[in-house]
Design a protein around this motif. Structure first.
Motif, PDB file in Angstrom:
ATOM      1  N   GLY A 103       0.584  -0.792  -0.345  1.00 26.15           N
ATOM      2  CA  GLY A 103       0.505  -0.234   0.336  1.00 26.15           C
ATOM      3  C   GLY A 103       0.779   1.162   0.051  1.00 26.15           C
ATOM      4  N   ALA A 104       1.843   1.077  -0.113  1.00 22.08           N
ATOM      5  CA  ALA A 104       2.800   2.108   0.394  1.00 22.08           C
ATOM      6  C   ALA A 104       3.120   3.108  -1.368  1.00 22.08           C
ATOM      7  N   ALA A 105       3.765   4.195  -1.374  1.00 26.43           N
ATOM      8  CA  ALA A 105       4.105   5.009  -2.731  1.00 26.43           C
ATOM      9  C   ALA A 105       4.762   3.744  -3.872  1.00 26.43           C
ATOM     10  N   SER A 106       4.607   2.407  -3.658  1.00 23.30           N
ATOM     11  CA  SER A 106       4.793   1.308  -4.623  1.00 23.30           C
ATOM     12  C   SER A 106       3.994   1.425  -4.981  1.00 23.30           C
TER      13      SER A 106
ATOM     14  N   ASP B 181       9.618  -4.873   4.161  1.00 28.50           N
ATOM     15  CA  ASP B 181       8.658  -5.311   5.237  1.00 28.50           C
ATOM     16  C   ASP B 181       8.717  -3.625   5.926  1.00 28.50           C
ATOM     17  N   LEU B 182       7.322  -2.720   5.705  1.00 25.71           N
ATOM     18  CA  LEU B 182       8.207  -0.797   5.953  1.00 25.71           C
ATOM     19  C   LEU B 182       7.616  -1.224   8.074  1.00 25.71           C
ATOM     20  N   ASP B 183       6.729  -2.439   8.422  1.00 30.70           N
ATOM     21  CA  ASP B 183       6.141  -2.142   9.578  1.00 30.70           C
ATOM     22  C   ASP B 183       7.827  -2.544  10.038  1.00 30.70           C
TER      23      ASP B 183
ATOM     24  N   GLN C 220      12.558  -2.967   7.500  1.00 28.28           N
ATOM     25  CA  GLN C 220      13.365  -2.986   6.364  1.00 28.28           C
ATOM     26  C   GLN C 220      14.185  -1.857   5.739  1.00 28.28           C
ATOM     27  N   GLN C 221      13.246  -1.006   5.169  1.00 22.92           N
ATOM     28  CA  GLN C 221      13.617  -0.123   4.630  1.00 22.92           C
ATOM     29  C   GLN C 221      14.869   0.493   5.161  1.00 22.92           C
ATOM     30  N   ARG C 222      15.338   0.371   6.180  1.00 20.37           N
ATOM     31  CA  ARG C 222      16.859   0.872   6.996  1.00 20.37           C
ATOM     32  C   ARG C 222      17.808  -0.586   7.022  1.00 20.37           C
ATOM     33  N   SER C 223      17.132  -1.510   6.231  1.00 26.15           N
ATOM     34  CA  SER C 223      18.866  -2.376   6.610  1.00 26.15           C
ATOM     35  C   SER C 223      19.847  -2.057   5.287  1.00 26.15           C
TER      36      SER C 223
ATOM     37  N   GLN D 150      17.349   6.929   0.795  1.00 23.80           N
ATOM     38  CA  GLN D 150      17.432   7.297   1.951  1.00 23.80           C
ATOM     39  C   GLN D 150      16.186   6.419   2.712  1.00 23.80           C
ATOM     40  N   GLY D 151      16.298   5.473   2.061  1.00 23.00           N
ATOM     41  CA  GLY D 151      15.617   4.640   3.292  1.00 23.00           C
ATOM     42  C   GLY D 151      14.200   4.768   2.698  1.00 23.00           C
ATOM     43  N   LYS D 152      13.622   4.935   1.285  1.00 20.07           N
ATOM     44  CA  LYS D 152      12.351   4.664   1.139  1.00 20.07           C
ATOM     45  C   LYS D 152      11.739   4.060   0.340  1.00 20.07           C
ATOM     46  N   ILE D 153      10.513   3.973  -0.016  1.00 17.14           N
ATOM     47  CA  ILE D 153      10.086   3.040  -1.190  1.00 17.14           C
ATOM     48  C   ILE D 153       9.104   3.718  -1.623  1.00 17.14           C
ATOM     49  N   PRO D 154       9.319   3.700  -2.473  1.00 15.73           N
ATOM     50  CA  PRO D 154       9.887   2.531  -3.927  1.00 15.73           C
ATOM     51  C   PRO D 154      11.082   2.768  -4.210  1.00 15.73           C
ATOM     52  N   THR D 155      11.499   2.064  -5.036  1.00 17.05           N
ATOM     53  CA  THR D 155      13.018   1.649  -6.060  1.00 17.05           C
ATOM     54  C   THR D 155      12.408   0.981  -6.912  1.00 17.05           C
TER      55      THR D 155
ATOM     56  N   THR E  85      14.720   6.392  -7.985  1.00 20.88           N
ATOM     57  CA  THR E  85      13.192   6.619  -7.352  1.00 20.88           C
ATOM     58  C   THR E  85      12.487   7.292  -7.519  1.00 20.88           C
ATOM     59  N   GLU E  86      11.200   7.377  -6.159  1.00 27.90           N
ATOM     60  CA  GLU E  86      10.306   8.822  -6.772  1.00 27.90           C
ATOM     61  C   GLU E  86       9.568   8.406  -7.123  1.00 27.90           C
ATOM     62  N   SER E  87       8.141   7.599  -6.820  1.00 28.41           N
ATOM     63  CA  SER E  87       7.390   7.291  -7.369  1.00 28.41           C
ATOM     64  C   SER E  87       6.538   8.280  -8.710  1.00 28.41           C
ATOM     65  N   ALA E  88       6.336   9.277  -8.690  1.00 26.80           N
ATOM     66  CA  ALA E  88       6.036  10.372  -9.784  1.00 26.80           C
ATOM     67  C   ALA E  88       7.309  10.229 -11.286  1.00 26.80           C
TER      68      ALA E  88
ATOM     69  N   PHE F  37       0.810  14.206   2.223  1.00 27.18           N
ATOM     70  CA  PHE F  37       1.164  13.390   2.724  1.00 27.18           C
ATOM     71  C   PHE F  37       2.358  12.445   3.612  1.00 27.18           C
ATOM     72  N   ARG F  38       3.610  12.793   3.354  1.00 27.52           N
ATOM     73  CA  ARG F  38       4.335  11.862   3.733  1.00 27.52           C
ATOM     74  C   ARG F  38       4.620  13.303   4.784  1.00 27.52           C
ATOM     75  N   LEU F  39       3.909  14.053   5.252  1.00 26.41           N
ATOM     76  CA  LEU F  39       4.415  15.529   6.458  1.00 26.41           C
ATOM     77  C   LEU F  39       2.962  14.556   7.389  1.00 26.41           C
TER      78      LEU F  39
ATOM     79  N   PHE G 210       1.600  11.074   7.208  1.00 28.12           N
ATOM     80  CA  PHE G 210       2.505   9.790   8.360  1.00 28.12           C
ATOM     81  C   PHE G 210       3.684   9.951   8.750  1.00 28.12           C
ATOM     82  N   TYR G 211       4.549  10.909   8.693  1.00 20.96           N
ATOM     83  CA  TYR G 211       6.078  11.474   9.415  1.00 20.96           C
ATOM     84  C   TYR G 211       5.862  13.099   9.542  1.00 20.96           C
ATOM     85  N   PRO G 212       4.915  12.588  11.110  1.00 15.72           N
ATOM     86  CA  PRO G 212       5.563  14.411  11.167  1.00 15.72           C
ATOM     87  C   PRO G 212       7.005  14.684  12.005  1.00 15.72           C
TER      88      PRO G 212
ATOM     89  N   ARG H 266      -6.103   6.485  -1.944  1.00 17.14           N
ATOM     90  CA  ARG H 266      -6.340   5.042  -0.737  1.00 17.14           C
ATOM     91  C   ARG H 266      -5.926   5.857   0.807  1.00 17.14           C
ATOM     92  N   TRP H 267      -4.751   6.872   0.240  1.00 16.75           N
ATOM     93  CA  TRP H 267      -4.088   6.866   1.860  1.00 16.75           C
ATOM     94  C   TRP H 267      -5.164   8.056   3.026  1.00 16.75           C
ATOM     95  N   SER H 268      -5.691   8.269   2.391  1.00 15.07           N
ATOM     96  CA  SER H 268      -6.933   9.524   2.524  1.00 15.07           C
ATOM     97  C   SER H 268      -7.599   8.347   3.352  1.00 15.07           C
TER      98      SER H 268
HETATM   99  N1  LIG Z   1       8.376  11.069  -2.372  1.00 11.23           N
HETATM  100  C1  LIG Z   1       8.596   9.541  -2.531  1.00 11.23           C
HETATM  101  C2  LIG Z   1       8.300   9.297  -1.605  1.00 11.23           C
HETATM  102  C3  LIG Z   1       7.957   7.883  -0.401  1.00 11.23           C
HETATM  103  C4  LIG Z   1       7.847   7.199   0.936  1.00 11.23           C
HETATM  104  O1  LIG Z   1       8.089   8.319   1.929  1.00 11.23           O
HETATM  105  N2  LIG Z   1       7.315   6.043   0.469  1.00 11.23           N
HETATM  106  C5  LIG Z   1       6.913   5.661   2.466  1.00 11.23           C
HETATM  107  C6  LIG Z   1       6.177   4.765   1.903  1.00 11.23           C
HETATM  108  S1  LIG Z   1       4.657   5.457   1.999  1.00 11.23           S
HETATM  109  C7  LIG Z   1       8.249   5.512   3.299  1.00 11.23           C
HETATM  110  O2  LIG Z   1       9.478   4.726   1.984  1.00 11.23           O
HETATM  111  N3  LIG Z   1       7.994   5.391   4.600  1.00 11.23           N
HETATM  112  C8  LIG Z   1       9.357   4.531   5.078  1.00 11.23           C
HETATM  113  C9  LIG Z   1      10.436   5.909   5.598  1.00 11.23           C
HETATM  114  O3  LIG Z   1      10.432   6.511   5.601  1.00 11.23           O
HETATM  115  O4  LIG Z   1      10.877   5.209   6.556  1.00 11.23           O
HETATM  116  C10 LIG Z   1       7.796   8.601  -3.252  1.00 11.23           C
HETATM  117  O5  LIG Z   1       7.111   9.621  -3.812  1.00 11.23           O
HETATM  118  O6  LIG Z   1       8.799   7.677  -4.049  1.00 11.23           O
END
Ligand SMILES: N[C@@H](CCC(=O)N[C@@H](CS)C(=O)NCC(=O)O)C(=O)O
Length: 209
Positions: A9-12, A32-34, A37-40, A49-54, A63-66, A108-110, A112-114, A169-171
């Motif tokens: 369900g992530a930005a992937s 598995d974000l919970d 694993q993004q920081r492995s 950056q440890g973010k999804i997707p790659t 990277t960067e979904s857009a 949405f990033r802000l 979910f990740y204030p 969906r994220w909303s």
């Molecule tokens: N601007 C990036 C945002 C990526 C992003 O923030 N992904 C979240 C999941 S939706 C993530 O990796 N979260 C894990 C974290 O930051 O530790 C994109 O659109 O690809």
């Protein structure tokens, strides 16, 4: 061949659906974000950056979904992801992709990740401001679809519809989910019935929405 590193369900999600729409072979690697694993170390080597997707394209990580949506549309001009290069419809498509990423993706990033801006879940003023910005985007998009739907570009489906559906969906657990707006509600029903969306929902085991 592509490999998508995804989180459920992530930005992937929009990129997963885009790969299915194109119909090319691809592999999936779940992160598995919970479980963090993004920081492995292995994942950080691909995406510091440890973010999804790659997305691995010919073995190279991007990277960067857009940006990935733009890249896939360019690499697969026969797909329905974007109007033909060089046309005004393509220009409108770029504008939509970037404004969705800025107006919704960033907020949405802000939401979910204030902690990204040193804020917290309990900071009511900041959360209220972020919520207001997200809802203002729903208002604009609802008016756009009501006036000129059924898709963001009018008659033709494109990859920006996958982006918008993902953000909507994220909303779903917010005080006012996107589906509170009537044209967006209709749009969500149409997009959720799309085979690519059904496919990714099944593969990512998304039970809600
Ligand atoms: N601007 C990036 C945002 C990526 C992003 O923030 N992904 C979240 C999941 S939706 C993530 O990796 N979260 C894990 C974290 O930051 O530790 C994109 O659109 O690809």
């Amino acid at each position: 061949m592509y490999t998508l590193y995804y989180g459920r369900g992530a930005a992937s999600l929009a990129i997963h659906a885009a790969l299915h729409e194109i119909g090319v072979p691809y592999q999936l690697a779940e992160i598995d974000l919970d479980a963090g694993q993004q920081r492995s170390p292995d994942y950080l080597r691909l995406n510091p950056q440890g973010k999804i997707p790659t997305l691995l394209i010919e073995g190279q990580p991007f990277t960067e979904s857009a940006a990935l949506m733009l890249i896939l549309a360019e690499r697969h001009p026969q797909s329905q992801l974007a109007p033909a290069a060089g046309t005004l419809a393509r220009a409108a498509w770029y504008q939509l992709a970037l404004s969705l990423a800025n107006d919704l993706g960033n907020n949405f990033r802000l939401w979910f990740y204030p902690s990204d801006i040193g804020s917290s879940e309990g900071d009511a003023a900041t959360r209220g401001a972020i919520r207001q910005r997200i809802e203002a985007a729903w208002e604009r998009l609802d008016a756009r679809l009501a006036a000129n739907g059924p898709y963001l570009l009018g008659e033709a489906f494109s990859g920006v519809d996958l982006m918008l559906t993902m953000y909507m969906r994220w909303s779903r657990n917010m005080p006012r989910p996107a589906t509170d707006w009537p044209a967006l509600r209709k749009y969500a029903d149409m997009m959720r019935a799309r085979p690519s969306w059904q496919h990714v929902s099944h593969v990512e085991a998304l039970s809600d929405w």
